[in-house]
Write a protein that holds these residues in place. Sequence first.
Motif, short mmCIF file in Angstrom:
data_model
loop_
_atom_site.label_atom_id
_atom_site.label_comp_id
_atom_site.label_asym_id
_atom_site.label_seq_id
_atom_site.Cartn_x
_atom_site.Cartn_y
_atom_site.Cartn_z
N ASP A 186 0.86 -1.19 0.00
CA ASP A 186 0.00 0.00 0.00
C ASP A 186 0.89 1.24 0.00
N GLU A 187 0.29 2.37 -0.36
CA GLU A 187 1.06 3.58 -0.61
C GLU A 187 1.93 3.99 0.57
N LYS A 188 1.33 3.89 1.77
CA LYS A 188 2.04 4.36 2.96
C LYS A 188 3.22 3.44 3.28
N THR A 189 2.98 2.14 3.21
CA THR A 189 4.06 1.18 3.49
C THR A 189 5.12 1.26 2.42
N ALA A 190 4.67 1.43 1.17
CA ALA A 190 5.62 1.56 0.06
C ALA A 190 6.55 2.74 0.31
N ALA A 191 5.98 3.87 0.73
CA ALA A 191 6.77 5.07 0.97
C ALA A 191 7.78 4.81 2.09
N LYS A 192 7.34 4.10 3.12
CA LYS A 192 8.21 3.80 4.26
C LYS A 192 9.39 2.92 3.84
N VAL A 193 9.08 1.86 3.09
CA VAL A 193 10.12 0.92 2.66
C VAL A 193 11.10 1.65 1.72
N PHE A 194 10.54 2.51 0.88
CA PHE A 194 11.36 3.28 -0.05
C PHE A 194 12.31 4.22 0.70
N GLU A 195 11.77 4.92 1.71
CA GLU A 195 12.60 5.82 2.53
C GLU A 195 13.76 5.05 3.15
N MET A 196 13.42 3.83 3.61
CA MET A 196 14.43 3.00 4.25
C MET A 196 15.56 2.65 3.30
N MET A 197 15.17 2.38 2.06
CA MET A 197 16.21 2.05 1.07
C MET A 197 17.11 3.27 0.83
N LEU A 198 16.48 4.45 0.76
CA LEU A 198 17.26 5.68 0.55
C LEU A 198 18.18 5.94 1.73
N GLU A 199 17.67 5.65 2.93
CA GLU A 199 18.47 5.87 4.13
C GLU A 199 19.69 4.94 4.13
N LEU A 200 19.46 3.70 3.75
CA LEU A 200 20.57 2.75 3.72
C LEU A 200 21.53 3.08 2.58
N ASN A 201 20.98 3.63 1.50
CA ASN A 201 21.82 4.10 0.40
C ASN A 201 22.78 5.19 0.91
N ARG A 202 22.22 6.10 1.73
CA ARG A 202 23.07 7.17 2.27
C ARG A 202 24.07 6.63 3.28
N ALA A 203 23.59 5.74 4.16
CA ALA A 203 24.43 5.25 5.25
C ALA A 203 25.55 4.34 4.74
N GLN A 204 25.22 3.49 3.76
CA GLN A 204 26.21 2.50 3.31
C GLN A 204 26.79 2.86 1.95
N ARG A 205 26.29 3.94 1.35
CA ARG A 205 26.72 4.35 0.00
C ARG A 205 26.48 3.25 -1.04
N THR A 206 25.43 2.51 -0.79
CA THR A 206 25.04 1.46 -1.73
C THR A 206 24.31 2.10 -2.91
N SER A 207 24.72 1.76 -4.11
CA SER A 207 24.00 2.25 -5.29
C SER A 207 22.68 1.50 -5.41
N LEU A 208 21.70 2.17 -5.99
CA LEU A 208 20.39 1.53 -6.18
C LEU A 208 20.01 1.63 -7.65
N VAL A 209 19.56 0.52 -8.20
CA VAL A 209 18.94 0.53 -9.53
C VAL A 209 17.55 -0.06 -9.34
N LEU A 210 16.55 0.80 -9.44
CA LEU A 210 15.20 0.36 -9.09
C LEU A 210 14.25 0.51 -10.27
N VAL A 211 13.59 -0.58 -10.62
CA VAL A 211 12.50 -0.50 -11.58
C VAL A 211 11.26 -0.07 -10.81
N THR A 212 10.61 0.97 -11.29
CA THR A 212 9.40 1.42 -10.60
C THR A 212 8.38 1.96 -11.59
N HIS A 213 7.11 1.79 -11.26
CA HIS A 213 6.05 2.38 -12.08
C HIS A 213 5.61 3.71 -11.49
N ASP A 214 6.19 4.07 -10.35
CA ASP A 214 5.72 5.23 -9.61
C ASP A 214 6.62 6.44 -9.88
N PRO A 215 6.13 7.41 -10.68
CA PRO A 215 6.98 8.56 -11.03
C PRO A 215 7.41 9.37 -9.81
#
Length: 237
Positions: A186-215
Amino acid sequence: MTDTTAPLAPEDAVLECVGLGKVYQEGKLRTPVFDQLDLAVAPGETVAIVGASGAGKSTMLHLLGGLDVPTAGEVYVAGQRMSKLSDAARGDLRNQALGFIYQFHHLLPEFTALENVMMPLLIGGMPVEQAVVPARELLERVGLGARLEHKPGELSGGERQRAAVARALVTRPACVLGDEPTGNLDEKTAAKVFEMMLELNRAQRTSLVLVTHDPRLARRLDRTLELTGGNLRPLPA
Ligand SMILES: Nc1ncnc2c1ncn2[C@@H]1O[C@H](COP(=O)(O)OP(=O)(O)OP(=O)(O)O)[C@@H](O)[C@H]1O
Ligand SMILES: [Mg+2]
């Protein structure tokens, strides 16, 4: 923000493909999906891949992640040419350098959340008592500290997806590949999980390549590429 205009040397990219092409051939049925795709992902960079259904996004991700073999071109992971490696070495490199998050979590049903997250480390040869430390820490970080012993069937959809994110990041990969990683939430959980990925991207400098339908999600990443008509085109931010 990473400079994405200058071409990267293979050794400077965490993940790169050159002239990547895929034709599916099943008996007489020949399905060309794309040819000549070029992409270089810099350390810490976040890239969104968008495109219509059937455009080849999953195919491209599978090729980049070494889950399938291209019919043309090359994939470099951490500067290493995938086609030159033995199956074992390719598997090791994939396990070390890449993390995967699928649209459906793909957790192992008979194992607990903690065991699932430890799994990539155990496969990499780390002893259990060592692997448990980062696995627990990441699960706590994604808000599942109280669900360590739950099996996937005992977790909610969002919790499963968060566990899958923890599993993808536990090896501290250079790059995480996600195929609509929040697509079935659902939209709210999706946003939360997405934020978490961005946070881990910042913390660990992990690159992300994400396929998404959500502009809206795509706009949060460093750049967006559209896969259309067999080509990857940059979309304006
Ligand atoms: N194993 C296969 N054999 C033959 N054709 C295939 C195979 N896998 C995918 N295709 C075809 O390749 C094309 C690209 O498929 P792909 O799954 O990469 O699309 P996609 O962009 O991920 O679409 P979606 O947004 O619906 O997930 C599709 O037309 C599909 O029918
Ligand atoms: Mg797909």
